[in-house]
Write an enzyme that holds these catalytic residues in place. Structure first.
Site, PDB file in Angstrom:
ATOM      1  N   ASP A 240      14.268 -52.257  94.816  1.00  0.00           N
ATOM      2  CA  ASP A 240      13.999 -53.494  94.089  1.00  0.00           C
ATOM      3  C   ASP A 240      15.090 -53.707  93.040  1.00  0.00           C
ATOM      4  O   ASP A 240      15.478 -52.764  92.332  1.00  0.00           O
ATOM      5  CB  ASP A 240      12.624 -53.419  93.417  1.00  0.00           C
ATOM      6  CG  ASP A 240      12.206 -54.763  92.846  1.00  0.00           C
ATOM      7  OD1 ASP A 240      11.639 -55.573  93.606  1.00  0.00           O
ATOM      8  OD2 ASP A 240      12.452 -55.006  91.648  1.00  0.00           O
ATOM      9  N   GLU A 283      13.102 -60.016  95.728  1.00  0.00           N
ATOM     10  CA  GLU A 283      14.275 -59.178  95.472  1.00  0.00           C
ATOM     11  C   GLU A 283      14.056 -57.743  95.951  1.00  0.00           C
ATOM     12  O   GLU A 283      14.737 -56.822  95.504  1.00  0.00           O
ATOM     13  CB  GLU A 283      14.603 -59.185  93.976  1.00  0.00           C
ATOM     14  CG  GLU A 283      13.550 -58.572  93.073  1.00  0.00           C
ATOM     15  CD  GLU A 283      12.493 -59.577  92.603  1.00  0.00           C
ATOM     16  OE1 GLU A 283      11.861 -59.305  91.562  1.00  0.00           O
ATOM     17  OE2 GLU A 283      12.308 -60.614  93.265  1.00  0.00           O
TER      18      GLU A 283
END
Length: 383
Positions: A240, A283
């Site tokens: 992430d 993301e």
């Protein structure tokens, strides 16, 4: 007619009848043989036309066709100048060594040297100098048939048949049946390639160009099942981008998109062709490391983390910015074949996700692994 001539003819009639009977039996036997051959080719054509995937077509042509037609070697050469077929094999999870009879050639020059501009079938004795590229060198056949496949006046490859029988394929033999077989295969090859291309579009994230979550979930099930069968380790990374919302808020979404694309390609640059990378959402990215134990997975995760943290990103304009990754790692070791593959897949992803959560809680820009036995996390951390 005199009695002598009549008697002579009568004496010869049984012999003539016997010869005619033998000729008739020979013709009937040949007709039955031709019917069997025709039925065998028709069955092969229907079988190829009925396949629904590239892998299923390869399975039939390179493995089943040898038994169907009593051949010693069958190979398939495909013209692949843009590496599209080779990338497709990677995308659908087919290892390069799974089908050694499949050859991807960069250009058609070998075909034109061998077949001429007419691209007519080539039958005859195996010759190392000109025919070796189409057949395995370690077990070469005695006689061969190279059958070019042409679609829309364009050469796309060839079906190559080999036999240890020197008389099986000889120059001048009729090629109607095998030529038609190659033509049907060309149609099927084009169809499955187009089908796989459409599937690929549906399994690719349009922003980053890497695979999407749907593709990752499919491959996760496949790789867990394969790890169970072959008893090799399988590792999963969850990654992430840290504080990505701040990137969008400060620099705008276009710069955020630039960062996402660059992160995806930096991650991919650290992976092998057999590994699986997918954009899991927002993301967040996920990676499957095939045949990779925990120690190796940690090394790869740290290498990925370093590739992001140590080099700045260029935005939509002239700005440059820094980004970091938090990474969770989990590994399946010695998978029990009796365990449910879907359950194992869920557990693997859950542990990697838990590792990612703990990496975020632990200050970000670090790697954490969750062990399956104790459910305790350890970390490899670089600030």
């Amino acid at each position: 007619m005199s009695d002598d001539l009549l008697n002579l003819r009568n004496r010869h009639l049984p012999t003539e009848n016997q010869e005619l009977q033998q000729q008739l039996e020979t013709l009937v036997a040949q007709a039955r043989l031709n019917e069997q051959v025709m039925r065998r080719f028709q069955d092969a054509e229907l079988r190829m036309l009925g396949v629904s995937s590239f892998k299923e077509l390869l399975q039939y042509v390179l493995q089943e066709m040898k038994e169907t037609f009593d051949l010693d070697v069958v190979t398939l050469a495909v013209i692949d100048p843009e590496y599209e077929v080779r990338r497709m094999l990677i995308d659908i999870g087919i290892p390069a060594n799974e089908y050694p009879g499949l050859m991807c050639l960069d250009n058609p020059s070998r075909f034109h040297r061998l077949c001429g501009t007419s691209l007519a079938p080539v039958l005859g004795q195996y010759n190392v100098a000109s025919r070796a590229p189409f057949f395995p060198r370690d077990t070469p056949p005695a006689s061969i048939a190279i059958l070019p496949m042409v679609r829309q006046k364009k050469l796309i490859g060839s079906l190559n048949l080999g036999s240890r029988n020197e008389a099986r394929f000889a120059p001048g033999m009729a090629t109607d049946f095998i030529g038609r077989l190659a033509a049907i295969l060309g149609v099927c090859l084009e169809n499955v390639t187009n089908s796989e291309r459409l599937k690929h579009l549906g399994l690719t994230d349009p922003l980053t160009g890497v695979h999407n979550r749907r593709y990752f979930d499919q491959r996760l099930q496949e790789e867990v099942s394969r790890a169970q069968r072959q008893r090799f380790p399988l590792s999963c990374l969850f990654l992430d981008i840290d504080h990505f919302k701040q990137v969008n808020d400060q620099y705008g979404h276009q710069t955020g998109d630039c960062v996402l694309r660059e992160v995806a390609w930096r991650i991919k640059g650290q992976l092998r062709s057999i590994d699986v990378l997918g954009r899991y959402g927002g993301e967040e990215f996920a990676v499957l490391l095939v045949q990779t134990d925990m120690a190796s997975a940690l090394t790869i995760a740290e290498r990925i983390r370093h590739s992001i943290a140590e080099q700045r990103f260029k935005g939509e304009g002239d700005e440059t910015l820094a980004a970091t990754l938090s990474i969770g790692v989990a590994t399946l070791h010695d998978c029990n074949r009796t365990q449910n593959a879907e359950t194992l897949a869920q557990q693997l992803v859950a542990r990697a996700d838990q590792g990612l959560y703990r990496a975020k809680q632990g200050g970000r820009n670090c790697v954490m692994v969750v062990m399956p036995e104790s459910d305790k996390a350890s970390s490899v951390e670089v600030r």
